[in-house]
Design a protein around this motif. Structure first.
Motif, PDB file in Angstrom:
ATOM      1  N   TYR A 176       1.862   8.266   3.918  1.00 17.42           N
ATOM      2  CA  TYR A 176       2.915   8.963   4.644  1.00 17.42           C
ATOM      3  C   TYR A 176       2.722   8.866   6.148  1.00 17.42           C
ATOM      4  O   TYR A 176       3.657   8.626   6.908  1.00 17.42           O
ATOM      5  N   ILE A 177       1.470   9.061   6.599  1.00 22.90           N
ATOM      6  CA  ILE A 177       1.224   8.993   8.039  1.00 22.90           C
ATOM      7  C   ILE A 177       1.476   7.582   8.545  1.00 22.90           C
ATOM      8  O   ILE A 177       1.951   7.381   9.666  1.00 22.90           O
ATOM      9  N   GLY A 178       1.173   6.580   7.690  1.00 24.38           N
ATOM     10  CA  GLY A 178       1.474   5.205   8.078  1.00 24.38           C
ATOM     11  C   GLY A 178       2.940   5.029   8.402  1.00 24.38           C
ATOM     12  O   GLY A 178       3.310   4.372   9.387  1.00 24.38           O
ATOM     13  N   GLU A 179       3.801   5.628   7.577  1.00 24.54           N
ATOM     14  CA  GLU A 179       5.233   5.539   7.849  1.00 24.54           C
ATOM     15  C   GLU A 179       5.604   6.231   9.144  1.00 24.54           C
ATOM     16  O   GLU A 179       6.426   5.752   9.918  1.00 24.54           O
ATOM     17  N   VAL A 180       4.992   7.381   9.370  1.00 25.84           N
ATOM     18  CA  VAL A 180       5.269   8.120  10.604  1.00 25.84           C
ATOM     19  C   VAL A 180       4.853   7.298  11.818  1.00 25.84           C
ATOM     20  O   VAL A 180       5.590   7.173  12.797  1.00 25.84           O
ATOM     21  N   VAL A 181       3.653   6.704  11.737  1.00 26.35           N
ATOM     22  CA  VAL A 181       3.158   5.904  12.853  1.00 26.35           C
ATOM     23  C   VAL A 181       4.089   4.715  13.092  1.00 26.35           C
ATOM     24  O   VAL A 181       4.437   4.389  14.228  1.00 26.35           O
ATOM     25  N   ARG A 182       4.511   4.101  11.993  1.00 28.68           N
ATOM     26  CA  ARG A 182       5.396   2.951  12.130  1.00 28.68           C
ATOM     27  C   ARG A 182       6.695   3.356  12.798  1.00 28.68           C
ATOM     28  O   ARG A 182       7.181   2.686  13.710  1.00 28.68           O
ATOM     29  N   ALA A 183       7.266   4.496  12.356  1.00 26.74           N
ATOM     30  CA  ALA A 183       8.507   4.964  12.980  1.00 26.74           C
ATOM     31  C   ALA A 183       8.297   5.213  14.460  1.00 26.74           C
ATOM     32  O   ALA A 183       9.145   4.876  15.287  1.00 26.74           O
ATOM     33  N   GLY A 184       7.137   5.767  14.798  1.00 28.54           N
ATOM     34  CA  GLY A 184       6.865   6.030  16.207  1.00 28.54           C
ATOM     35  C   GLY A 184       6.791   4.754  17.022  1.00 28.54           C
ATOM     36  O   GLY A 184       7.350   4.652  18.105  1.00 28.54           O
ATOM     37  N   TYR A 221       0.839  -1.210   0.000  1.00 26.25           N
ATOM     38  CA  TYR A 221       0.000   0.000   0.000  1.00 26.25           C
ATOM     39  C   TYR A 221       0.866   1.248   0.000  1.00 26.25           C
ATOM     40  O   TYR A 221       0.673   2.153  -0.825  1.00 26.25           O
ATOM     41  N   VAL A 222       1.812   1.295   0.941  1.00 25.33           N
ATOM     42  CA  VAL A 222       2.621   2.511   1.081  1.00 25.33           C
ATOM     43  C   VAL A 222       3.379   2.798  -0.204  1.00 25.33           C
ATOM     44  O   VAL A 222       3.394   3.918  -0.708  1.00 25.33           O
ATOM     45  N   GLU A 223       4.031   1.786  -0.761  1.00 23.55           N
ATOM     46  CA  GLU A 223       4.826   2.038  -1.963  1.00 23.55           C
ATOM     47  C   GLU A 223       3.956   2.447  -3.134  1.00 23.55           C
ATOM     48  O   GLU A 223       4.334   3.304  -3.930  1.00 23.55           O
ATOM     49  N   THR A 224       2.773   1.858  -3.242  1.00 19.21           N
ATOM     50  CA  THR A 224       1.908   2.230  -4.352  1.00 19.21           C
ATOM     51  C   THR A 224       1.497   3.691  -4.262  1.00 19.21           C
ATOM     52  O   THR A 224       1.611   4.448  -5.215  1.00 19.21           O
ATOM     53  N   PHE A 225       1.028   4.096  -3.076  1.00 21.75           N
ATOM     54  CA  PHE A 225       0.448   5.437  -3.015  1.00 21.75           C
ATOM     55  C   PHE A 225       1.457   6.528  -2.767  1.00 21.75           C
ATOM     56  O   PHE A 225       1.155   7.697  -2.950  1.00 21.75           O
TER      57      PHE A 225
END
Lengths: 360, 252, 366
Positions: free
Chosen positions: C245-253, C99-103
Motif C-alpha cells: 500500500y505504501i508503495g502505491e502511495v509513494v508512486r502517486a506522490g 509485488y503490489v498486486e500479490t500482497f
C-alpha cells in the motif's frame, strides 16, 4: 510514388526499436532488464514446477505427498468441501453452490452499465440477495431449513459481504448528506459519529457487536450473532464510504446545485438527480476500492467465531494426516480471495479510465 | 409615466436592499423597479455587486436588510414562497452549469417532469420547441461535454425557458465564451427580448444593451449610480463615474 | 435531540440492569486486582500476579511495538516498491506491479496466519539457523543481540535524536547564511553522535559486556532479545502488506510532481540523479504525507489481528480481561479510548512533520 497521405504521417518505428529504446538503452538499463528477465523466468519456472509439474493431484495418496517436492493438491481435493461450504449438510451443498453463483452473477451484473440507476441496482441486489437467502436458509419451496450457524466457508464470506454492502450503501449516502447538512447540529453529530467509527479497528467494532450489544440492547432488539456482526460491519463500512461520497460531492462545482435551484427543483430532487450521480462519478475509484477492502476484511469475522473460509481452511488441514500441508490450503484460499479482489479492483481501474473520457 | 407604472405589473421590486459579505458592504441601499416586459441591462466594473444583485432576486444570495418582491410575492425565509418564485424566474449563468451526466434533452426535461409534473412526451415536445428556438435541435441527444461553449450556453437558455418563466435573469452569459461564439448567444437573447420576455441582464455587451434594453443601469461600489434609457445613457451620461466607465469600455 | 438523549439513557439503564442481573459489578475498581492469568509476550517484565492496570499497559506497549516495527519495515519496503514502479524500464516496474498486486489482494489475516505457520515450523533451538553466530532463527523465535544499556539511556538517545531532527528546519531558516548552517549541521551531527555514545557508556548495565549475545544453554537460548514467532510473523505480514500500500502511495506522490518542475530541471542542465533527489523526491514527500498518515493509522489498527496468532496485543489483553473479569463496558471503553489516543498521536506527529517541512506560502489545491 509517395502519396500525400503517406508523407503527412510521422515515421513509424518498428516494435523492436521501441522495445530496445525502453529496455536496453544504456548499460544500467540493459543489466536491469536482463536481471528482471532472469528473475521472472526463475519465478515462473519455480511456480509452474511447484503447482503443476511436481505436484500430486489425486485424492488418496497421502504417502506420495510426503515424498513429493511439489504441491500436494490432494489436500484440496479431499477437503475442498469443508473449505467452501463449512458445516453445511452434505446433501444440500448444491444449494450453497447455487447461492454463491447467484451472488457472483449479481456482482457481475452490477458492472453492466444498463443497471446504473438507483432503482435498477437496488432491485438487482435485493433480488439477488433474497434468492441467496432463500437458497441457504430454506424453509420455503420445500427446502429444509438450515440456520445460519451451519453456514460456512465461501458461502458465509459472500453472504457477509453482500449483506454489509446492501445495508451499508444507503446508510453511507445518508451519512454523507448528513455531514454536509446546513443545520450545524446534524452536521456535527454525524461528523462525530463518522470520525468515531473510522478511528476504531474493525475488529473492535465486530467484537462489541458480537459480545457487548446483548447487554446494551433490550431483549427484543437482539438478533442472532451473525446479524449483529453484520450490522456493526455495515456501520463501519458506511462511515468509510460516506467520506468517499462526501469527497465526490465536494468536487461538484456549486453552480450545478444553483442551476437546480433556479429550475425550481426540490432538495431531494437535486440530491438524487444532480448531486449524487456526479458525486459517484467523481469518487468511483475510491468507492469501488472500499468494496474491495470490505471483501478482504470479511476474513476478520473469523476472530469473532464465525466459520468463514479462513476458519474452515484451518479446520481443513488441522486434522491428522494433512497437518503438514498448510501451504497448499492457504494458497488455495489465497487464490480464491485473489480472484475476487483482483477482478474487482481491475474493474475499478477500467471504470476510472472509461468515465474519464466523457468528462466535461 | 406614473400611469404607465401603475397599470403595468411589477416584476421585481427592490427597496432599501443592503447586503454584507462579512464586513464587506456589497449592496448599498438598492432601489430597483422592474415591470413586466421590461428589459434591464446592468453594467459596471467588477466587484460592483451587479452579479450579487441579480443572485439576490432568485435567493441564491441572502440580503440582510431591505425588501425584495418578485411577481407580487415577498422574498423572505419562507421556503414554499421561495420555491414558487424560483419556478417563475429563470437564470442563465456565466459558467452555463449544464448537468454533465445528462444529455441536452434530459437537461431540458428534468425540471419539467419533476417540478411541473409533465409527462415525458409533453416535456420533450416543449424541449424540442425551445431547442429549435435557440437553433440547435440536432444536438438534443448529445452530452454537454461534446458541445462548444456557445452551444452549451444556448442549451442553458433553452433549459430555463422550458420552465416557462416570467422573468429571465442573465449573469454575464457571454463572458466565458470565445469571441466568435458571443454573437450566436446574443442573437438568441435578442429574439427572446423581441418576444416580450422580462429580462434582467448583467453584461458587458454594450451593443446588445443599445439594441434591446429599455433601461441601462450602471452600478459601482455596490450602489446604483445611474439608470437611463440607452440613448441618453450612452450619449449623455450624467454621472462622472459613468462617463469614466463608458470611456474605458467603449474603447474597442 | 431529546429523542437521542432518551435513547442513550435507556441504553445505559438497560445495561446496568442486565449487568446487575448477572451480579457483575461496574466501575473501575477492578483495575487494581491482579489478573491471575498469563500471556505470551511482554516488552517490560511481568508476572502472573500483576494488576490489570499493568497488564493493560503491557498490551498497549506490545501493540505499539508491533505497530512501530511493522510501520518501519513497511515504509522501507514501500519506498523501494514505489521507486521500482516509477522506473522507466517496463520489466522492472512490472516487477513492482506483481509485488503490489500479490500482497494487496490477499487479506492481511490470511497472510499473518500463513507466515505464522511457516515461522512456527522452523527447527527447534538445538538445530536453529545461525546468522553469523550472533543471531539465531528457530521455531521458538528470533534471537538477536541487544546492547546492555538501561532503558532510560536508550530513551535519552532517541530523544536527543528527535530533538536534533526537530531543530534542523528551524535552524535553516533562522541562521543568516547557508554556509553557517551547513557548518552547524556538521558539528551538530558529530556532537549528537558523541552525546549518544556518552549516554550509552554511562547507561551501561555494570559488569556486562557491551552486547548481550544469545547462547545456546540446554534446550533454549539465554541472553539477547527474543522475538517470539507470533511477533515475527505479524511484523513480516504487516511489512509486506503495508509495503504494497505504501508503495502505491509513494508512486502517486512521485507522479504528482508537476511535469513542469522536472522540465525546468532539465532546462537548467541538472542531471537525472539531481533532478530526482533535489526536485522530485522533496516535492513527492510533501505531497505524500497526508496519505501516508492515513496508511500508518490503518496499519496501527491492523495490529489487532494479533489475536489470530496469539500475540498478546492490546486487543487480546482487553478481550481476555473481559472474559476473565466480566468488566465488559469499562474495558471496552479503555480499548476505544486507547485506540483513539494512539491514532490521534500518529496524526499529531505526522501533522507536525507536515507543518515543519511544508513549503511556505504554497497553496496546494487538492
Amino acid at each position: 510514388m509517395v502519396t500525400v497521405a503517406e508523407s503527412n504521417l510521422p515515421p513509424r518505428s518498428s516494435w523492436l526499436a521501441i522495445m530496445s529504446k525502453r529496455l536496453f538503452d544504456g548499460p544500467v538499463n540493459t543489466v536491469v532488464t536482463l536481471l528482471c528477465i532472469g528473475f521472472f523466468a526463475w519465478l515462473l519456472y519455480w511456480i509452474i514446477d511447484w503447482v503443476f509439474l511436481s505436484s500430486i493431484w489425486s485424492k488418496d495418496d497421502v504417502e506420495q505427498c510426503k515424498e513429493a517436492t511439489g504441491a500436494c493438491w490432494s489436500v484440496i481435493h479431499a477437503r475442498h468441501r469443508i473449505i467452501l461450504f463449512g458445516l453445511f449438510p452434505f446433501e444440500e451443498h448444491w444449494r450453497s453452490t447455487l447461492a454463491c453463483v447467484v451472488m457472483i452473477v449479481t456482482m457481475i451484473a452490477s458492472c453492466v452499465s444498463w443497471f446504473w440507476t438507483a432503482r435498477r441496482l437496488s432491485i438487482l441486489w435485493v433480488a439477488g440477495f433474497a434468492t441467496f437467502y432463500v437458497l441457504m436458509q430454506g424453509g420455503y419451496f420445500g427446502l429444509t431449513t438450515i440456520t445460519p450457524e451451519r453456514w460456512g466457508g465461501l458461502a458465509l464470506t459472500i453472504f457477509i459481504f453482500a449483506a454489509v454492502s446492501i445495508i451499508g450503501m444507503p446508510l453511507s449516502v445518508l451519512l454523507a448528506l448528513g455531514r454536509r447538512s446546513k443545520l450545524p447540529v446534524i452536521a456535527k453529530l454525524v461528523g462525530l459519529f463518522i470520525d468515531f467509527f473510522r478511528s476504531l479497528p474493525l475488529l473492535t467494532i465486530l467484537f462489541t457487536a458480537a459480545v457487548i450489544t446483548p447487554f446494551v440492547l433490550p431483549g427484543w432488539l437482539q438478533g442472532d450473532k451473525l446479524y449483529r456482526v453484520i450490522v456493526g460491519f455495515a456501520i463501519f463500512f458506511a462511515c468509510y464510504q460516506a467520506e468517499n461520497i462526501r469527497a465526490g460531492l465536494q468536487a461538484i462545482p456549486p453552480g450545478q446545485d444553483e442551476a437546480g435551484l433556479t429550475l425550481g427543483l426540490s432538495y431531494w430532487h437535486r440530491v438524487f438527480r444532480i448531486q449524487l450521480p456526479q458525486a459517484f462519478r467523481n469518487s468511483l475509484p475510491a468507492i469501488i476500492n472500499q468494496f474491495v477492502i470490505t471483501f478482504k476484511e470479511t476474513s476478520i469475522v473469523t476472530i469473532v467465531g464465525f466459520f468463514e473460509i479462513l476458519a474452515s481452511g484451518n479446520a481443513a488441514y488441522g486434522t491428522g494426516e494433512w497437518t503438514q500441508h498448510y501451504i497448499e490450503v492457504y494458497a488455495f484460499i489465497g487464490f480464491i480471495y485473489f480472484i475476487f479482489v483482483f477482478s474487482l479492483s481491475r474493474y475499478g481501474a477500467y471504470l476510472e479510465k472509461r468515465l474519464r473520457v466523457g468528462h466535461v | 409615466m406614473s400611469d404607465q407604472q401603475s397599470n403595468a405589473q411589477a416584476a421585481v421590486t427592490m427597496s432599501g436592499v443592503n447586503k454584507w459579505f462579512d464586513e464587506f458592504h456589497v449592496l448599498k441601499d438598492i432601489e430597483l423597479n422592474v415591470t413586466l416586459g421590461e428589459k434591464i441591462v446592468i453594467c459596471g466594473p467588477s466587484g460592483s455587486g451587479k452579479s450579487t444583485l441579480i443572485r439576490c432576486i432568485c435567493k441564491l444570495e441572502d440580503h440582510q436588510r431591505g425588501d425584495i418582491t418578485v411577481l407580487g410575492k415577498a422574498l423572505n425565509d419562507d421556503i414554499s414562497n421561495i420555491d414558487e418564485i424560483r419556478r417563475e424566474v429563470g437564470m442563465v449563468f456565466q459558467q452555463f452549469n449544464l448537468f454533465p451526466h445528462m444529455t441536452v434533452m434530459e437537461n431540458c426535461t428534468l425540471a419539467q417532469m419533476l417540478v411541473r409534473k409533465k409527462s415525458r412526451k409533453e416535456a420533450e415536445e416543449i424541449a424540442m420547441n425551445f431547442l429549435n428556438k435557440v437553433r440547435i435541435p440536432e444536438q438534443a441527444m448529445k452530452y454537454p461535454g461534446e458541445l462548444s461553449g456557445g452551444q452549451q450556453q444556448r442549451v442553458a437558455i433553452a433549459r430555463s425557458l422550458c420552465m416557462n418563466p416570467q422573468i429571465m435573469l442573465f449573469d454575464e452569459p457571454t463572458s466565458a465564451l470565445d469571441p466568435e461564439m458571443i454573437s450566436e448567444v446574443l442573437d438568441v437573447m435578442v429574439s427572446l427580448a423581441e418576444e416580450g420576455m422580462t429580462m434582467v441582464c448583467v453584461t458587458h455587451e454594450m451593443g446588445f444593451a443599445r439594441r434591446v434594453a429599455d433601461r441601462v443601469i450602471f452600478m459601482d461600489g455596490g450602489e446604483i449610480v445611474e439608470q437611463n434609457e440607452p440613448e441618453t445613457f450612452f450619449n449623455k451620461p450624467q454621472n462622472e463615474r459613468t462617463q469614466l466607465f463608458l470611456s474605458q469600455i467603449l474603447q474597442h | 435531540m431529546s429523542a437521542v438523549a432518551v435513547i442513550l439513557i435507556g441504553m445505559v439503564i438497560n445495561t446496568r440492569n442486565a449487568l446487575s442481573a448477572q451480579s457483575l459489578t461496574t466501575g473501575f475498581g477492578f483495575l487494581e486486582r491482579s489478573t491471575g492469568w498469563d500471556f505470551s509476550f511482554s516488552v517490560i517484565p511481568y508476572d502472573i500476579s500483576d494488576t490489570y492496570t499493568r497488564t493493560i499497559i503491557i498490551g498497549i506497549l506490545n501493540t505499539l511495538l508491533l505497530g512501530i516495527l511493522g510501520i518501519f519495515f513497511a515504509t522501507l519496503i514501500g519506498i523501494v516498491i514505489g521507486l521500482v514502479r516509477t522506473s522507466k524500464n517496463y520489466l522492472f516496474s512490472f516487477l513492482g506491479t506483481v509485488y503490489v498486486e500479490t500482497f494487496r489482494n490477499i487479506p492481511l489475516i490470511l497472510q499473518a496466519v500463513f507466515w505464522y505457520s511457516i515461522v512456527s515450523h522452523l527447527p527447534r533451538p538445538r538445530s536453529a539457523h545461525s546468522l553469523g553466530d550472533v543471531a539465531f532463527l528457530s521455531g521458538r523465535g528470533l534471537y538477536i543481540p541487544w546492547p546492555n544499556i538501561s532503558i532510560v539511556a536508550l530513551g535519552l538517545i532517541l530523544l536527543a535524536l528527535a530533538v536534533w531532527l526537530f531543530l534542523l528546519p528551524t535552524l535553516r531558516t533562522r541562521l543568516p547564511t547557508m554556509s553557517l548552517f551547513r557548518m552547524i549541521k556538521r558539528l551538530g551531527w558529530i556532537g549528537l553522535l558523541g552525546a549518544m555514545l556518552a549516554i550509552a557508556y554511562v547507561g551501561r548495565i555494570p559488569d556486562t559486556p557491551l552486547f548481550d549475545i544469545p547462547k545456546l544453554a540446554g534446550l533454549n537460548f539465554k541472553g539477547g532479545v527474543r522475538m517470539p514467532p507470533e511477533l515475527s510473523a505479524l511484523v513480516i505480514a504487516i511489512a509486506l502488506y503495508g509495503g504494497a500500500y505504501i508503495g502505491e502511495v509513494v508512486r502517486a506522490g512521485l507522479m504528482s510532481v508537476p511535469r513542469g518542475q522536472i522540465e525546468a530541471g532539465y532546462v537548467n542542465g541538472l542531471s537525472n540523479f539531481h533532478i530526482f533527489t533535489k526536485i522530485r523526491l522533496p516535492l513527492a514527500v510533501r505531497a505524500v504525507l497526508p496519505s501516508l498518515t492515513n496508511q500508518y493509522v490503518q496499519l496501527m489498527k491492523a495490529t489487532t489481528i494479533g489475536l489470530v496468532v496469539g500475540f498478546s496485543d492490546f486487543f487480546f489483553i482487553i478481550s481476555t480481561s473481559i472474559n476473565q473479569s466480566g468488566q465488559t463496558l469499562e474495558l471496552l471503553a479503555i480499548l476505544m479510548v486507547g485506540f483513539l489516543i494512539i491514532n490521534l498521536s500518529i496524526a499529531f506527529v505526522m501533522n507536525t512533520i507536515n507543518k515543519r517541512i511544508a513549503l511556505k506560502g504554497y497553496e496546494v489545491k487538492a
